[in-house]
Motif scaffolding. Structure first.
Motif, PDB file in Angstrom:
ATOM      1  N   ARG A 156      -5.269   5.426   9.201  1.00 27.98           N
ATOM      2  CA  ARG A 156      -4.386   5.381   7.931  1.00 27.98           C
ATOM      3  C   ARG A 156      -3.672   4.051   8.345  1.00 27.98           C
ATOM      4  N   VAL A 157      -3.202   3.602   7.211  1.00 34.40           N
ATOM      5  CA  VAL A 157      -2.489   2.316   7.145  1.00 34.40           C
ATOM      6  C   VAL A 157      -0.983   2.730   7.160  1.00 34.40           C
ATOM      7  N   THR A 158      -0.503   3.825   6.599  1.00 35.03           N
ATOM      8  CA  THR A 158       0.965   4.131   6.254  1.00 35.03           C
ATOM      9  C   THR A 158       1.092   5.419   6.990  1.00 35.03           C
ATOM     10  N   THR A 159       2.332   5.871   7.078  1.00 33.40           N
ATOM     11  CA  THR A 159       2.764   7.153   7.482  1.00 33.40           C
ATOM     12  C   THR A 159       3.294   8.163   6.596  1.00 33.40           C
ATOM     13  N   LEU A 184       0.840  -1.215   0.110  1.00 33.99           N
ATOM     14  CA  LEU A 184      -0.025   0.215   0.073  1.00 33.99           C
ATOM     15  C   LEU A 184       0.816   1.166   0.001  1.00 33.99           C
ATOM     16  N   LEU A 185       1.948   1.228   0.467  1.00 32.80           N
ATOM     17  CA  LEU A 185       2.872   2.196   0.635  1.00 32.80           C
ATOM     18  C   LEU A 185       3.287   2.689  -0.644  1.00 32.80           C
ATOM     19  N   ARG A 186       3.721   1.379  -1.302  1.00 29.79           N
ATOM     20  CA  ARG A 186       4.207   1.699  -2.707  1.00 29.79           C
ATOM     21  C   ARG A 186       3.164   2.180  -3.760  1.00 29.79           C
ATOM     22  N   LEU A 187       2.128   1.810  -3.350  1.00 35.67           N
ATOM     23  CA  LEU A 187       0.760   2.344  -4.280  1.00 35.67           C
ATOM     24  C   LEU A 187       0.435   3.692  -3.964  1.00 35.67           C
ATOM     25  N   GLU A 188       0.685   3.970  -2.745  1.00 40.12           N
ATOM     26  CA  GLU A 188       0.268   5.629  -2.176  1.00 40.12           C
ATOM     27  C   GLU A 188       1.439   6.226  -3.051  1.00 40.12           C
ATOM     28  N   LYS A 189       2.622   6.015  -2.938  1.00 43.56           N
ATOM     29  CA  LYS A 189       3.680   6.846  -3.837  1.00 43.56           C
ATOM     30  C   LYS A 189       3.352   7.008  -5.388  1.00 43.56           C
ATOM     31  N   LEU A 190       3.185   5.728  -5.895  1.00 40.04           N
ATOM     32  CA  LEU A 190       2.927   5.572  -7.091  1.00 40.04           C
ATOM     33  C   LEU A 190       1.755   6.464  -7.666  1.00 40.04           C
ATOM     34  N   LEU A 191       0.495   6.444  -6.792  1.00 37.29           N
ATOM     35  CA  LEU A 191      -0.398   7.446  -7.322  1.00 37.29           C
ATOM     36  C   LEU A 191      -0.045   8.791  -6.902  1.00 37.29           C
ATOM     37  N   ASN A 199      -3.303  13.443  -3.321  1.00 37.38           N
ATOM     38  CA  ASN A 199      -2.737  12.965  -2.061  1.00 37.38           C
ATOM     39  C   ASN A 199      -3.285  11.648  -1.686  1.00 37.38           C
ATOM     40  N   ALA A 200      -2.226  10.709  -1.695  1.00 38.92           N
ATOM     41  CA  ALA A 200      -2.696   9.442  -1.581  1.00 38.92           C
ATOM     42  C   ALA A 200      -2.780   8.899  -0.458  1.00 38.92           C
ATOM     43  N   ALA A 201      -3.565   7.873   0.034  1.00 36.13           N
ATOM     44  CA  ALA A 201      -3.610   7.176   1.363  1.00 36.13           C
ATOM     45  C   ALA A 201      -4.349   6.088   1.393  1.00 36.13           C
TER      46      ALA A 201
END
Length: 167
Positions: free
Chosen positions: A36-39, A12-19, A26-28
């Motif tokens: 929130r799952v990641t920081t 999910l962190l990788r996906l947030e960064k990609l989006l 603002n991806a989350a």
């Protein structure tokens, strides 16, 4: 332990960064309880962090939209897209494993192609002047329907890949 964070946090962190990188949103990711799952902190504009940093506007705008979109995603099992009360685009994709709803991942913070920031809503919730909101909103980039559809498809495909085979 929270399965979403434990099993899929890194994905999910990788996906947030990609989006964020690809669409400037603002991806989350949020678990089924709305946490929130990641920081990963990422902003697509200068206005959203000001809205989010104020408890009154965060609860009146962001939390309301998150709750509404998450509820729809949970009930339908489908991606949801639309606008928050500030007038900005928002989408989320449900994360499910074996029919169990674990949460959502998505993005927000871009203007609909023909939309505008709802200065009155933000001023009412946050207390900022219309002039200050206008200055902060200058870097709110528009997003086309096609770009939004691409972002949704990317998130949906990534979620499908990461959850396939998960039990």
């Amino acid at each position: 332990m929270d399965m979403l964070r434990e099993r899929f946090g890194a994905d999910l962190l990788r996906l947030e960064k990609l989006l964020h990188e690809r669409y400037g949103m603002n991806a989350a990711a949020f678990d089924a309880n709305g946490a929130r799952v990641t920081t990963f902190v990422n902003w697509g504009n200068s206005l959203c962090p000001v809205i989010k940093d104020n408890p009154a506007s965060a609860s009146a705008i962001c939390a309301v939209a998150n709750g509404h979109f998450m509820r729809q995603a949970r009930e339908t099992g489908l991606p949801v897209s639309g606008e928050c009360d500030a007038g900005l685009c928002k989408f989320c994709v449900p994360v499910k494993v074996n029919g169990d709803f674990l949460g959502v991942v998505g993005g927000c913070g871009r203007l609909p192609a023909s939309g505008e920031v709802d200065t009155l809503c933000i001023a009412s919730a946050n207390g900022l002047s219309g002039e200050k909101i206008g200055i902060l909103a200058q870097d709110c980039r528009p997003i086309t329907d096609d770009e939004l559809a691409e972002a949704v498809a990317l998130a949906r495909d990534q979620v499908s890949r990461m959850t396939s085979g998960a039990a």
